[in-house]
Design a protein around this motif. Structure first.
Motif, PDB file in Angstrom:
ATOM      1  N   LEU A   1     -21.479  68.199  74.036  1.00 36.04           N
ATOM      2  CA  LEU A   1     -22.044  67.294  73.029  1.00 36.04           C
ATOM      3  C   LEU A   1     -21.366  65.923  73.103  1.00 36.04           C
ATOM      4  O   LEU A   1     -22.023  64.888  73.015  1.00 36.04           O
ATOM      5  N   ARG A   2     -20.067  65.929  73.264  1.00 39.68           N
ATOM      6  CA  ARG A   2     -19.307  64.686  73.382  1.00 39.68           C
ATOM      7  C   ARG A   2     -19.736  63.909  74.618  1.00 39.68           C
ATOM      8  O   ARG A   2     -19.969  62.696  74.566  1.00 39.68           O
ATOM      9  N   HIS A   3     -19.867  64.608  75.752  1.00 41.01           N
ATOM     10  CA  HIS A   3     -20.298  63.967  76.992  1.00 41.01           C
ATOM     11  C   HIS A   3     -21.697  63.375  76.826  1.00 41.01           C
ATOM     12  O   HIS A   3     -21.959  62.245  77.244  1.00 41.01           O
ATOM     13  N   PHE A   4     -22.592  64.135  76.196  1.00 45.21           N
ATOM     14  CA  PHE A   4     -23.953  63.646  75.968  1.00 45.21           C
ATOM     15  C   PHE A   4     -23.935  62.380  75.115  1.00 45.21           C
ATOM     16  O   PHE A   4     -24.595  61.396  75.431  1.00 45.21           O
ATOM     17  N   LEU A   5     -23.157  62.397  74.022  1.00 45.65           N
ATOM     18  CA  LEU A   5     -23.097  61.238  73.139  1.00 45.65           C
ATOM     19  C   LEU A   5     -22.532  60.017  73.865  1.00 45.65           C
ATOM     20  O   LEU A   5     -23.120  58.928  73.803  1.00 45.65           O
ATOM     21  N   LEU A   6     -21.429  60.175  74.572  1.00 48.66           N
ATOM     22  CA  LEU A   6     -20.817  59.032  75.247  1.00 48.66           C
ATOM     23  C   LEU A   6     -21.714  58.499  76.368  1.00 48.66           C
ATOM     24  O   LEU A   6     -21.803  57.291  76.573  1.00 48.66           O
ATOM     25  N   THR A   7     -22.390  59.397  77.079  1.00 42.40           N
ATOM     26  CA  THR A   7     -23.344  58.962  78.114  1.00 42.40           C
ATOM     27  C   THR A   7     -24.482  58.186  77.479  1.00 42.40           C
ATOM     28  O   THR A   7     -24.897  57.131  77.965  1.00 42.40           O
ATOM     29  N   TRP A   8     -24.986  58.695  76.363  1.00 45.99           N
ATOM     30  CA  TRP A   8     -26.095  58.024  75.665  1.00 45.99           C
ATOM     31  C   TRP A   8     -25.662  56.643  75.181  1.00 45.99           C
ATOM     32  O   TRP A   8     -26.405  55.674  75.332  1.00 45.99           O
ATOM     33  N   LEU A   9     -24.458  56.540  74.613  1.00 49.48           N
ATOM     34  CA  LEU A   9     -23.966  55.241  74.155  1.00 49.48           C
ATOM     35  C   LEU A   9     -23.874  54.249  75.308  1.00 49.48           C
ATOM     36  O   LEU A   9     -24.250  53.078  75.168  1.00 49.48           O
ATOM     37  N   LYS A  10     -23.377  54.716  76.464  1.00 51.74           N
ATOM     38  CA  LYS A  10     -23.303  53.845  77.640  1.00 51.74           C
ATOM     39  C   LYS A  10     -24.697  53.378  78.056  1.00 51.74           C
ATOM     40  O   LYS A  10     -24.900  52.212  78.364  1.00 51.74           O
ATOM     41  N   LYS A  11     -25.663  54.291  78.046  1.00 51.68           N
ATOM     42  CA  LYS A  11     -27.029  53.936  78.443  1.00 51.68           C
ATOM     43  C   LYS A  11     -27.680  52.969  77.461  1.00 51.68           C
ATOM     44  O   LYS A  11     -28.593  52.249  77.814  1.00 51.68           O
ATOM     45  N   GLN A  12     -27.180  52.959  76.222  1.00 54.01           N
ATOM     46  CA  GLN A  12     -27.701  52.019  75.230  1.00 54.01           C
ATOM     47  C   GLN A  12     -27.082  50.634  75.380  1.00 54.01           C
ATOM     48  O   GLN A  12     -27.435  49.707  74.664  1.00 54.01           O
TER      49      GLN A  12
END
Length: 116
Positions: free
Chosen positions: A62-73
């Motif tokens: 979940l943490r990896h998904f969130l941080l990846t999503w933030l980077k993509k934003q």
């Protein structure tokens, strides 16, 4: 530490009730203790099974998904790094990996403007 928008916390009626009861943690066990890593994993498994999810869910995923999503934003590393738990911004490169479909979409968007 769990990162979520302030608006989410405000919407949780649970937070108000917990605070009035003297809770120390936003989510705590019936023994007034914080959940252990194993306890959180069991809760995630229970609800992911109920949702019919094929892949397992864990706090690190979940943490990896969130941080990846933030980077993509497009959120700057300097703003992500304090929440990531990484000592340096260099460590955030692992979250910069794009899928080929992400890259293809961006390629298709910009290639018409390529100066030929």
């Amino acid at each position: 530490m769990v990162l979520f928008p302030f608006s989410f916390k405000e919407l949780l009626a649970h937070a108000d009730r917990a605070e009035k009861k003297g809770a120390v943690y936003l989510f705590e066990s019936s023994w007034k203790k914080k959940y252990t890593d194993l306890g959180i994993r069991k809760i995630l498994k229970k609800y992911s099974d109920q949702a019919g999810m094929v892949h397992s869910v864990s706090p690190p995923k979940l943490r990896h998904f969130l941080l990846t999503w933030l980077k993509k934003q497009g959120i700057d590393d300097a703003l992500i790094q304090p929440y990531s738990g990484h000592a340096s911004r260099k460590s955030l490169e692992v979250y910069s990996k794009l899928t080929i479909s992400d890259a293809q979409g961006e390629y298709e968007r910009v290639i018409p403007d390529f100066p030929v």
